[in-house]
Design an enzyme around this catalytic site. Structure first.
Site, PDB file in Angstrom:
ATOM      1  N   TYR A  89       0.840  -1.205   0.000  1.00 47.83           N
ATOM      2  CA  TYR A  89       0.000   0.000   0.000  1.00 47.83           C
ATOM      3  C   TYR A  89       0.873   1.252   0.000  1.00 47.83           C
ATOM      4  CZ  TYR A  89      -3.613   3.358   1.294  1.00 47.83           C
ATOM      5  OH  TYR A  89      -4.468   4.428   1.305  1.00 47.83           O
ATOM      6  N   HIS A 175       6.226  -7.802  -0.161  1.00 47.85           N
ATOM      7  CA  HIS A 175       6.520  -7.613   1.268  1.00 47.85           C
ATOM      8  C   HIS A 175       7.894  -8.174   1.631  1.00 47.85           C
ATOM      9  CE1 HIS A 175       2.560  -6.215   2.617  1.00 47.85           C
ATOM     10  NE2 HIS A 175       2.097  -6.943   1.625  1.00 47.85           N
ATOM     11  N   GLY A 231       7.660 -15.854  33.039  1.00 48.79           N
ATOM     12  CA  GLY A 231       7.688 -15.731  31.585  1.00 48.79           C
ATOM     13  C   GLY A 231       8.944 -14.969  31.160  1.00 48.79           C
ATOM     14  N   VAL A 232       9.165 -14.954  29.845  1.00 49.94           N
ATOM     15  CA  VAL A 232      10.406 -14.354  29.346  1.00 49.94           C
ATOM     16  C   VAL A 232      10.503 -12.867  29.714  1.00 49.94           C
ATOM     17  CG1 VAL A 232      11.774 -13.892  27.276  1.00 49.94           C
ATOM     18  CG2 VAL A 232      10.379 -15.955  27.405  1.00 49.94           C
ATOM     19  N   SER A 234       8.986 -10.790  32.002  1.00 54.01           N
ATOM     20  CA  SER A 234       9.197 -10.346  33.378  1.00 54.01           C
ATOM     21  C   SER A 234      10.513 -10.885  33.923  1.00 54.01           C
ATOM     22  CB  SER A 234       8.010 -10.710  34.267  1.00 54.01           C
ATOM     23  OG  SER A 234       7.876 -12.093  34.384  1.00 54.01           O
ATOM     24  N   SER A 235      10.964 -12.033  33.435  1.00 46.12           N
ATOM     25  CA  SER A 235      12.252 -12.562  33.894  1.00 46.12           C
ATOM     26  C   SER A 235      13.400 -11.672  33.436  1.00 46.12           C
ATOM     27  CB  SER A 235      12.487 -13.972  33.362  1.00 46.12           C
ATOM     28  OG  SER A 235      11.523 -14.846  33.876  1.00 46.12           O
TER      29      SER A 235
END
Ligand code: XMP
Length: 520
Positions: A89, A175, A231-232, A234-235
């Site tokens: 676009y 793309h 989880g990734v 917050s770790s």
């Protein structure tokens, strides 16, 4: 160089026209070590100018640029002397605004298409003369704008790319950001590093160093509280904050009894007293109160709400116990910012449903979001840089509400045990087969269905477990992954033999849409 300078020294701006791959564009640019941010097409040109970008990329989008009310931009954008690359676009809009012709294509191109490119173009330097690209368009550029030369075409598309090299304006119909465009990253590299002249200063080690310095400056000798889910995101936030402020940080890890098998202990091993980080770690074992709240509840949204609310209650209690906490830290990452509609143009996908959502009743002075500018893969790189174990860094996404949304119907301790054991077997076998890094997300869920079976000459009436494995780029869409039949058979037979209460195993073939990745 401070963080702000570092982020702006070599910035490329992505102007978002609502296409589905827009976050990918920014990610690919960053893979070229060039920092990049997404802004809506409604962003004022003065604001764009003030950011002094080294280059501008116009994304794809669902509209037809010649229609009334279609998203557009001031023509002046092409006169700033800043290189511009239009994609799909964005390419059509550039041609349309500069006097070319865009119309409905007689042949709609969708999928992998052979494109012949002019390799003397700066954009296609080192690209093969015929290269496979990802196309997805109903309109096409039937005539390039005056002053532009055509630099690529396909059997059905006379202008697959056009450029005005003197003004550093480039338009491509396909793309490059999608991996199906085999040499797409090279094309984006050619644009940002070649045409725009970026040196590639965006590196993770300097990001970590600079973030640590900034956090120290901001926090002083104050106290910070972080909700750690294991989880990734917050770790990694915990690792970064711990490096910066050591035991001024307290991490609260709520074990809601809906974690995967042994997960609570694994998180504690990394961040607890015997782990490698100097931080205060509080594990709250809240299993019983969660199961009590969830008893008898079957409606998915209600379950999600209960789990989220209870988390906030627990967190609130812990915050009160610690007292006088100035800062609340969150593991927000860049896609969260974009998805909540703060950055780009894409629709709000879903309201933030992290269990670690911000508790607004606790009186914090400020919020710290050290990963706010990073994509997931960059968060992973930062995690490795900080010495967080690979196992944690590459862990697959796990939803805040945990197994609560992988158990259809009422959640009970017994059902949690079944799904934990089945899931642990599935994960073990996937890892044994060497597939754990190549499949986007995979897990076992517990259907609410019981059926008749026979085991050891006895009639059984037990639960059916569903196995799910999906490949996805952005978790907005997904396809079911082709896990080899032999692996599935081993998993099935182990689950039936080892997990009490299960007598049937299904494999979920559904893509997203129409399914979602999780079951509830
Ligand atoms: P769905 O099920 O919406 O999942 O197709 C898309 C991705 O998001 C994860 N997911 C969540 N993550 N809190 C989270 O932190 C949630 O409530 C939640 N629900 C879904 C899901 O695991 C998948 O990766």
């Amino acid at each position: 160089m401070d963080r702000k300078e570092m982020l702006s020294a070599e910035k490329v701006i992505v102007i978002d026209f609502g296409g589905q791959y827009n976050q990918l564009v920014a990610r690919r640019v960053r893979e070229c070590n060039v920092y990049c941010e997404i802004y809506s097409y409604k962003t004022d040109i003065e604001q764009i100018k003030a950011m002094n970008p080294k280059g501008i990329i116009l994304t794809g989008g669902p509209n037809s640029c010649y229609e009334e009310n279609a998203p557009t931009y001031q023509k002046e954008l092409f006169e700033l002397g800043i290189p511009v690359l239009g994609l799909c676009y964005g390419a059509q809009l550039m041609m349309f605004l500069l006097g070319g012709r865009v119309e409905k294509a007689p042949v709609r191109e969708y999928g992998k298409i052979q494109v012949a490119v002019d390799t003397s173009s700066a954009l296609f330097s080192d690209v093969s003369e015929t290269t496979v690209c990802w196309m997805s368009h109903n309109d096409y550029i039937s005539q390039a704008a005056p002053g532009f030369t055509v630099s690529a075409h396909t059997a059905d598309c006379p202008v697959a790319a056009a450029e005005c090299a003197a003004k550093r304006l480039y338009a491509i119909q396909f793309h490059p950001e999608v991996l199906h465009t085999v040499e797409g990253t090279k094309m984006l590299y050619n644009f940002v590093r070649g045409v725009c002249g970026c040196a590639g200063t965006w590196k993770m080690d300097s990001f970590v160093e600079e973030s640590v310095r900034q956090i120290r400056e901001k926090v002083g000798d104050g106290k910070v509280l972080l909700a750690l889910s294991g989880g990734v995101d917050s770790s990694v936030a915990a690792g970064l904050l711990s490096r910066a402020i050591g035991n001024q940080l307290t991490c609260v890890f709520v074990d809601h009894g809906l974690l995967r098998k042994d997960e609570g202990d694994e998180v504690e091993a990394v961040f607890g007293r015997d782990g490698g980080f100097d931080l205060n770690f509080i594990r709250v074992n809240a299993q019983k109160r969660y199961y009590a709240k969830l008893a008898g509840v079957t409606e998915p949204e209600r379950k999600r709400k209960i789990i989220g609310e209870e988390f906030i209650r627990v967190f609130e209690e812990e915050a009160k116990k610690i007292g006088a906490v100035d800062f609340l830290a969150q593991g927000t990452i860049y896609p969260d910012v974009v998805e909540s509609g703060l950055g780009g143009e894409s629709a709000v996908i879903k309201s933030h449903h992290n269990v670690g959502g911000l508790p607004d009743f606790v009186d914090f002075k400020e919020i710290i979001e050290p990963l706010r500018d990073l994509f997931k893969d960059e968060v992973r790189k930062a995690g490795l840089e900080l010495g967080i174990p690979e196992k944690l860094v590459y862990r697959q996404p796990f939803p805040g509400p945990g197994l609560g949304i992988r158990i259809i119907g009422e959640v009970t301790a017994e059902k949690v045990r079944i799904v934990q054991d089945a899931d642990a077997i599935y994960r073990e076998e996937i890892a044994k087969a060497g597939l754990d890094r190549s499949i986007g997300q995979y897990f076992a869920a517990l259907t609410n269905m019981r059926s008749v079976g026979v085991m050891g000459d006895e009639r059984t009436y037990d639960y059916a477990v569903a196995l799910r494995a999906v490949n996805t780029v952005d978790f907005m869409t997904a396809e079911s992954a082709q896990v080899p039949w032999e692996v599935l058979q081993v998993v099935m037979s182990r689950i039936i033999n080892e997990v009490r209460g299960v007598n049937r195993v299904f494999y979920d073939l559904t893509s997203k849409p129409p399914g979602t990745i999780e079951f509830e």
